[in-house]
Design an enzyme around this catalytic site. Sequence first.
Site, PDB file in Angstrom:
ATOM      1  CB  ILE A  43      -0.928  -0.009   1.237  1.00 52.04           C
ATOM      2  CG1 ILE A  43      -1.728  -1.325   1.298  1.00 52.04           C
ATOM      3  CG2 ILE A  43      -1.876   1.202   1.185  1.00 52.04           C
ATOM      4  CD1 ILE A  43      -2.505  -1.531   2.598  1.00 52.04           C
ATOM      5  CD  GLU A  44       3.741   1.909  -4.539  1.00 48.81           C
ATOM      6  OE1 GLU A  44       3.366   2.785  -5.346  1.00 48.81           O
ATOM      7  OE2 GLU A  44       4.623   1.073  -4.798  1.00 48.81           O
ATOM      8  CB  CYS A  53       6.460  -4.503   1.998  1.00 52.86           C
ATOM      9  SG  CYS A  53       7.903  -3.547   1.550  1.00 52.86           S
ATOM     10  CD  GLU A  55       7.070  -8.952   1.293  1.00 52.68           C
ATOM     11  OE1 GLU A  55       6.446  -7.881   1.122  1.00 52.68           O
ATOM     12  OE2 GLU A  55       8.075  -9.260   0.625  1.00 52.68           O
ATOM     13  CB  CYS A  86      12.436  -4.987   1.562  1.00 49.78           C
ATOM     14  SG  CYS A  86      11.431  -4.487   2.991  1.00 49.78           S
TER      15      CYS A  86
END
Length: 130
Positions: A43-44, A53, A55, A86
């Site tokens: 979700i940016e 991210c 995950e 990441c």
Amino acid sequence: MEYKELVKIAQETKDKAYAPYSGFKVGAALYTKSGRVYTGINIENATYGATICAERTAVFKAVSDGENSFEAIAIASDSEDYVYPCGICRQVLAEFSGDDLKIICSRKDRQFMVHSLGDLLPHAFRRMVE
Ligand code: THU
């Protein structure tokens, strides 16, 4: 839960990702030791830095539900390369899992590779407070 099935769930989840800035949609499917699956998407945010991210979305959904013991997590994207978590997500996974957590990194064609958290984040920092 078969890894193949978990990858399929991550792939399907990926389509819900909110990634208008990078265009890189990611889906995750987290399998708990109690047998439940929690999904997550990236979700940016317009500030970029507030982005989360896929995950971590899955982990935080699970922990919010009182689930904090995990067996495996599958990660999917539209990339032709395997997608890996990441560094921040590896650390968050380490908070709730041992080195044996299975991380299933998949490609767009649903081929996947299975790693353990201990391989991707060796000598993880964990601090258990009594
Ligand atoms: N991203 C994830 O959701 N998971 C990963 O494992 C790698 C990166 C997201 C963050 C950002 O929204 C976009 O992918 C591009 O970095």
